[in-house]
Scaffold this motif. Sequence first.
Motif, short mmCIF file in Angstrom:
data_model
loop_
_atom_site.label_atom_id
_atom_site.label_comp_id
_atom_site.label_asym_id
_atom_site.label_seq_id
_atom_site.Cartn_x
_atom_site.Cartn_y
_atom_site.Cartn_z
N LYS A 36 0.84 -1.18 0.15
CA LYS A 36 0.06 0.10 -0.02
C LYS A 36 0.86 1.29 -0.05
CE LYS A 36 -3.68 -2.15 2.38
NZ LYS A 36 -3.76 -3.17 3.54
N LYS A 37 0.48 2.25 -0.38
CA LYS A 37 1.06 3.63 -0.70
C LYS A 37 1.60 4.03 0.68
CE LYS A 37 0.98 8.20 -2.75
NZ LYS A 37 0.24 8.97 -3.24
N GLY A 38 2.87 4.41 0.65
CA GLY A 38 3.47 4.74 2.16
C GLY A 38 3.89 3.62 3.19
N GLU A 39 3.62 2.49 2.69
CA GLU A 39 3.82 1.55 3.75
C GLU A 39 4.75 0.39 3.16
OE1 GLU A 39 -0.03 -0.40 4.93
OE2 GLU A 39 -0.73 1.30 5.60
N TYR A 40 5.93 0.86 2.56
CA TYR A 40 6.85 -0.09 1.68
C TYR A 40 7.53 -0.89 2.95
CZ TYR A 40 11.01 -2.12 -0.06
OH TYR A 40 12.14 -2.94 -0.55
N ASP A 41 8.14 -0.35 4.12
CA ASP A 41 8.64 -0.55 5.04
C ASP A 41 8.18 -2.01 5.60
OD1 ASP A 41 11.22 0.80 4.34
OD2 ASP A 41 10.42 2.15 5.80
N ILE A 42 6.94 -1.66 6.08
CA ILE A 42 6.17 -2.72 6.74
C ILE A 42 5.67 -3.75 5.77
CG2 ILE A 42 3.70 -3.18 7.86
CD1 ILE A 42 3.99 -0.59 9.02
N ALA A 127 13.70 -2.44 -8.00
CA ALA A 127 12.83 -1.59 -8.38
C ALA A 127 11.72 -1.18 -7.48
CB ALA A 127 12.57 -2.34 -9.92
N ILE A 128 10.92 -2.33 -6.69
CA ILE A 128 10.02 -1.98 -5.88
C ILE A 128 10.51 -1.34 -4.71
CG2 ILE A 128 8.40 -3.04 -4.46
CD1 ILE A 128 8.13 -5.61 -6.34
N LYS A 129 11.63 -1.67 -4.28
CA LYS A 129 12.18 -0.87 -3.23
C LYS A 129 12.47 0.76 -3.55
CE LYS A 129 16.16 -1.17 0.04
NZ LYS A 129 17.32 -1.72 0.36
N SER A 130 13.30 0.70 -4.72
CA SER A 130 13.46 2.02 -5.25
C SER A 130 12.14 3.14 -5.48
CB SER A 130 13.94 1.92 -6.51
OG SER A 130 14.46 3.29 -7.07
N ARG A 131 11.09 2.23 -5.90
CA ARG A 131 9.92 3.15 -6.20
C ARG A 131 9.17 3.34 -5.16
NH1 ARG A 131 6.12 5.60 -6.44
NH2 ARG A 131 4.02 5.50 -7.87
N PHE A 132 8.80 2.63 -3.98
CA PHE A 132 8.12 2.72 -3.02
C PHE A 132 8.81 2.91 -1.66
CE2 PHE A 132 5.61 -0.01 -6.05
CZ PHE A 132 4.47 1.04 -6.09
N GLY A 133 10.19 2.53 -1.62
CA GLY A 133 10.63 2.76 -0.27
C GLY A 133 11.39 4.25 -0.19
N GLY A 134 11.57 5.09 -0.90
CA GLY A 134 12.20 6.26 -0.98
C GLY A 134 13.54 6.04 -0.41
#
Length: 168
Positions: A36-42, A127-134
């Motif tokens: 979910k948007k803003g919840e990459y780390d979790i 790529a997911i980490k880069s896109r959503f992780g910040g």
Amino acid sequence: MAGSEDDIPPPPPPPSQTPTQQTLHTVPTIKLPILKKGEYDIWAMKIEHYLAHTDYPIWEVIQKGNGLMSVSTDTNGLIKVLPLKTAEEIFARERERKAMTTLLMALPEDHLAKFHKMTAAKEMWEAIKSRFGGNDESKKMQNQLEIHGAGVSTEDANQKFLRSLPSE
């Protein structure tokens, strides 16, 4: 006669598959975490634990890559996966495909197009980490804003950053 040995059912026949073969066909009952948007780390923590629990070799493919697959580049510069030669390569390809499918299933539908053409699960994870992780700085800023009860959307932060760039 109650309680006699004739009333005891015979033991079940031994399984026709080895325990290893049986576990390969086990369907996990844990729900796959969706990003979910803003919840990459979790999400990243949940997906790591999910995969480590349900199929650890798949998590290893995502983390370390899959060195057993043979790839080359064709004349147009496109990556081409070479035909499989050994059983080990076949299993490696299956693990890679399963890892990529699992990651795609955990993404929101509106982001699938950005990731589905990737050829490696490790590349997709990064790529997911880069896109959503910040990055660390943006996370630090977001945490400070949350502590003070203020929030800034990613879009607002991006607009502010773009305005701060030199006009050229």
